[in-house]
Design a protein around this motif. Sequence first.
Motif, mmCIF file in Angstrom:
data_model
loop_
_atom_site.group_PDB
_atom_site.id
_atom_site.type_symbol
_atom_site.label_atom_id
_atom_site.label_comp_id
_atom_site.label_asym_id
_atom_site.label_seq_id
_atom_site.Cartn_x
_atom_site.Cartn_y
_atom_site.Cartn_z
ATOM 1 N N ALA A 171 -46.106 0.714 125.450
ATOM 2 C CA ALA A 171 -47.357 0.337 124.788
ATOM 3 C C ALA A 171 -48.546 0.509 125.727
ATOM 4 O O ALA A 171 -49.577 1.089 125.348
ATOM 5 C CB ALA A 171 -47.260 -1.113 124.305
ATOM 6 N N LEU A 172 -48.403 0.048 126.962
ATOM 7 C CA LEU A 172 -49.518 0.132 127.918
ATOM 8 C C LEU A 172 -49.852 1.588 128.225
ATOM 9 O O LEU A 172 -51.020 2.000 128.207
ATOM 10 C CB LEU A 172 -49.136 -0.572 129.224
ATOM 11 C CG LEU A 172 -49.020 -2.101 129.197
ATOM 12 C CD1 LEU A 172 -48.221 -2.616 130.397
ATOM 13 C CD2 LEU A 172 -50.403 -2.749 129.174
ATOM 14 N N LYS A 173 -48.795 2.394 128.469
ATOM 15 C CA LYS A 173 -49.030 3.774 128.897
ATOM 16 C C LYS A 173 -49.445 4.681 127.749
ATOM 17 O O LYS A 173 -50.036 5.739 127.975
ATOM 18 C CB LYS A 173 -47.802 4.310 129.625
ATOM 19 C CG LYS A 173 -47.592 3.582 130.954
ATOM 20 C CD LYS A 173 -46.528 4.209 131.800
ATOM 21 C CE LYS A 173 -46.423 3.419 133.096
ATOM 22 N NZ LYS A 173 -45.717 4.107 134.143
ATOM 23 N N SER A 174 -49.151 4.250 126.510
ATOM 24 C CA SER A 174 -49.592 5.074 125.375
ATOM 25 C C SER A 174 -51.124 5.075 125.308
ATOM 26 O O SER A 174 -51.741 6.017 124.850
ATOM 27 C CB SER A 174 -48.993 4.563 124.064
ATOM 28 O OG SER A 174 -49.588 3.324 123.751
ATOM 29 N N ARG A 175 -51.741 3.994 125.782
ATOM 30 C CA ARG A 175 -53.200 3.915 125.770
ATOM 31 C C ARG A 175 -53.837 4.561 126.994
ATOM 32 O O ARG A 175 -54.995 4.961 126.963
ATOM 33 C CB ARG A 175 -53.652 2.438 125.739
ATOM 34 C CG ARG A 175 -53.366 1.722 124.442
ATOM 35 C CD ARG A 175 -54.240 2.318 123.338
ATOM 36 N NE ARG A 175 -54.043 1.593 122.105
ATOM 37 C CZ ARG A 175 -54.829 0.616 121.698
ATOM 38 N NH1 ARG A 175 -55.874 0.252 122.416
ATOM 39 N NH2 ARG A 175 -54.578 0.011 120.572
ATOM 40 N N ASN A 176 -53.083 4.542 128.091
ATOM 41 C CA ASN A 176 -53.625 5.105 129.335
ATOM 42 C C ASN A 176 -52.459 5.537 130.213
ATOM 43 O O ASN A 176 -51.907 4.745 130.978
ATOM 44 C CB ASN A 176 -54.493 4.047 130.048
ATOM 45 C CG ASN A 176 -55.160 4.600 131.289
ATOM 46 O OD1 ASN A 176 -54.783 5.650 131.794
ATOM 47 N ND2 ASN A 176 -56.149 3.885 131.777
ATOM 48 N N PRO A 177 -52.053 6.809 130.137
ATOM 49 C CA PRO A 177 -50.857 7.277 130.843
ATOM 50 C C PRO A 177 -50.948 7.157 132.360
ATOM 51 O O PRO A 177 -49.926 7.156 133.033
ATOM 52 C CB PRO A 177 -50.738 8.750 130.427
ATOM 53 C CG PRO A 177 -51.685 8.943 129.308
ATOM 54 C CD PRO A 177 -52.706 7.853 129.356
ATOM 55 N N ARG A 178 -52.137 7.028 132.899
ATOM 56 C CA ARG A 178 -52.265 6.957 134.370
ATOM 57 C C ARG A 178 -52.158 5.528 134.892
ATOM 58 O O ARG A 178 -52.187 5.290 136.094
ATOM 59 C CB ARG A 178 -53.598 7.574 134.804
ATOM 60 C CG ARG A 178 -53.623 9.066 134.536
ATOM 61 C CD ARG A 178 -54.791 9.715 135.229
ATOM 62 N NE ARG A 178 -54.644 9.728 136.668
ATOM 63 C CZ ARG A 178 -55.646 9.930 137.505
ATOM 64 N NH1 ARG A 178 -56.869 10.124 137.050
ATOM 65 N NH2 ARG A 178 -55.448 9.942 138.815
ATOM 66 N N LEU A 179 -52.064 4.572 133.975
ATOM 67 C CA LEU A 179 -51.964 3.158 134.381
ATOM 68 C C LEU A 179 -50.672 2.937 135.184
ATOM 69 O O LEU A 179 -49.621 3.478 134.847
ATOM 70 C CB LEU A 179 -51.987 2.342 133.101
ATOM 71 C CG LEU A 179 -51.712 0.866 133.065
ATOM 72 C CD1 LEU A 179 -52.425 0.255 131.876
ATOM 73 C CD2 LEU A 179 -50.235 0.571 132.971
ATOM 74 N N PRO A 196 -36.047 1.083 136.949
ATOM 75 C CA PRO A 196 -37.457 1.472 136.844
ATOM 76 C C PRO A 196 -37.662 2.806 136.124
ATOM 77 O O PRO A 196 -38.577 2.926 135.296
ATOM 78 C CB PRO A 196 -37.910 1.558 138.299
ATOM 79 C CG PRO A 196 -36.962 0.713 139.063
ATOM 80 C CD PRO A 196 -35.660 0.756 138.331
ATOM 81 N N GLY A 197 -36.790 3.793 136.421
ATOM 82 C CA GLY A 197 -36.962 5.122 135.817
ATOM 83 C C GLY A 197 -36.861 5.059 134.303
ATOM 84 O O GLY A 197 -37.696 5.602 133.575
ATOM 85 N N GLU A 198 -35.841 4.350 133.850
ATOM 86 C CA GLU A 198 -35.565 4.247 132.415
ATOM 87 C C GLU A 198 -36.612 3.377 131.697
ATOM 88 O O GLU A 198 -36.961 3.611 130.544
ATOM 89 C CB GLU A 198 -34.213 3.546 132.314
ATOM 90 C CG GLU A 198 -33.329 3.908 131.179
ATOM 91 C CD GLU A 198 -32.068 3.068 131.327
ATOM 92 O OE1 GLU A 198 -31.126 3.567 131.956
ATOM 93 O OE2 GLU A 198 -32.063 1.926 130.830
ATOM 94 N N ALA A 199 -37.106 2.351 132.413
ATOM 95 C CA ALA A 199 -37.990 1.369 131.779
ATOM 96 C C ALA A 199 -39.469 1.728 131.899
ATOM 97 O O ALA A 199 -40.321 1.014 131.368
ATOM 98 C CB ALA A 199 -37.743 -0.008 132.397
ATOM 99 N N GLY A 200 -39.791 2.813 132.616
ATOM 100 C CA GLY A 200 -41.210 3.175 132.773
ATOM 101 C C GLY A 200 -41.939 2.212 133.699
ATOM 102 O O GLY A 200 -43.106 1.879 133.493
#
Length: 388
Positions: A171-179, A196-200
């Motif tokens: 949800a967070l990265k859909s709005r700002n992928p560089r976050l 971490p890899g799987e969970a983003g």
Amino acid sequence: MTRLPQITEVYLDNSATSPVFPEVLRLMEKVMQEEYGNPSSLHRRGSGAHRIMEGARQTLAGLLCVSSEEIIFTSGGTEANNLAVLGLARRHRRRGNHLITSLIEHPSVLEPFQQLENEGFHVTYLPPDERGLIDPETAAEAVTPETILASIMHINNEIGSLQPIHRLSRALKSRNPRLIFHVDAVQSFGKIPLLPGEAGVDALSLSAHKFHGPRGVGALYLRRGIKLEPLSRGGGQERGLRAGTENTPGVAGMALAARLCHEEQQQKTERLSFLKARFLAAVEQAHPQVKVNGPRNGKEAAPHILNLSFPGLKGELILHALEEAHVYISTASACHAHKKGPSHVLQALKLDQPHLEGAIRISLSLQNTLEQIDYAAAKLIRVVQELS
Ligand SMILES: Cc1ncc(COP(=O)(O)O)c(C=O)c1O
């Protein structure tokens, strides 16, 4: 009346700290005695200590399915959280000055965010719902093009709410992928898997003493390529990101404790959930007025943390009455115990005053036996009867 088994002590404050595994203690003693060199020294003693550090790094990296160079050893969870929040925000400031966290983070996350506000950053503190969960939609709505960092914990140390980290990241990265997304996994590591890899997840904090390792040692995973401003400078250890002579015995002990916790982890987690449910069922049957603060069970609840309120009774009185029976619990988190005023986590759940004052936290480990759980539940039931 049923006779209670002979029990000398029941330690139910494992979220404050957990007893060190005997194997870990033995290994640390050996490392202290035999591999006492400084890992930076060029002689044989130094290379021996260096090998131990790198072996431990590989173990932790393997358990998280990341690479060794993505692990930075620290002096514990507090330092890992401080380093992530302050170090990432300050390093990426040129990209934006907005940060996101939640109202129920550990003080080692919240206080760095307050410090960053003093430095001119704008921080959004997400509120939890009544069970202590952060809604991914609400989190996404807070994101702006200026948001550089979000930090949300995996398991809350006071109420055991388990956040949907995968969904939050998406949800967070859909709005700002560089976050950049940091997760405080101090209470979950070794109990609930989070890769971490799987969970983003871009950065993740650990602390050894929460999973039967030694105190004063922890780690920060930081995804390759993400830059961070160090908090300590000096000898250039940990790729210059955390200067200071390494705690070789502590790091070795942490890696062994981590490996032991991960063996048959799923069965262990199920066992913890079972013990917790059994304790709660006994207490609820005797005292139906008890309120569970946070999620009771299911995938939103930590397997080992139970926060209960007995309205009309003071949590601290319950704690000391149980102590008389050699049952050790806490009122909130250990770091709150000496602070005045109710816990910020329970306040964020909007509990009324009697429930705030009557809250206790029970936190289990696999070293607790069924007999201990039944004994502690019986003692709690009796204490509440006597104090009511
Ligand atoms: C969720 C959480 N984060 C961070 C910490 C701090 O870890 P440490 O005690 O290793 O500094 C704790 C310790 O209570 C914790 O529960």
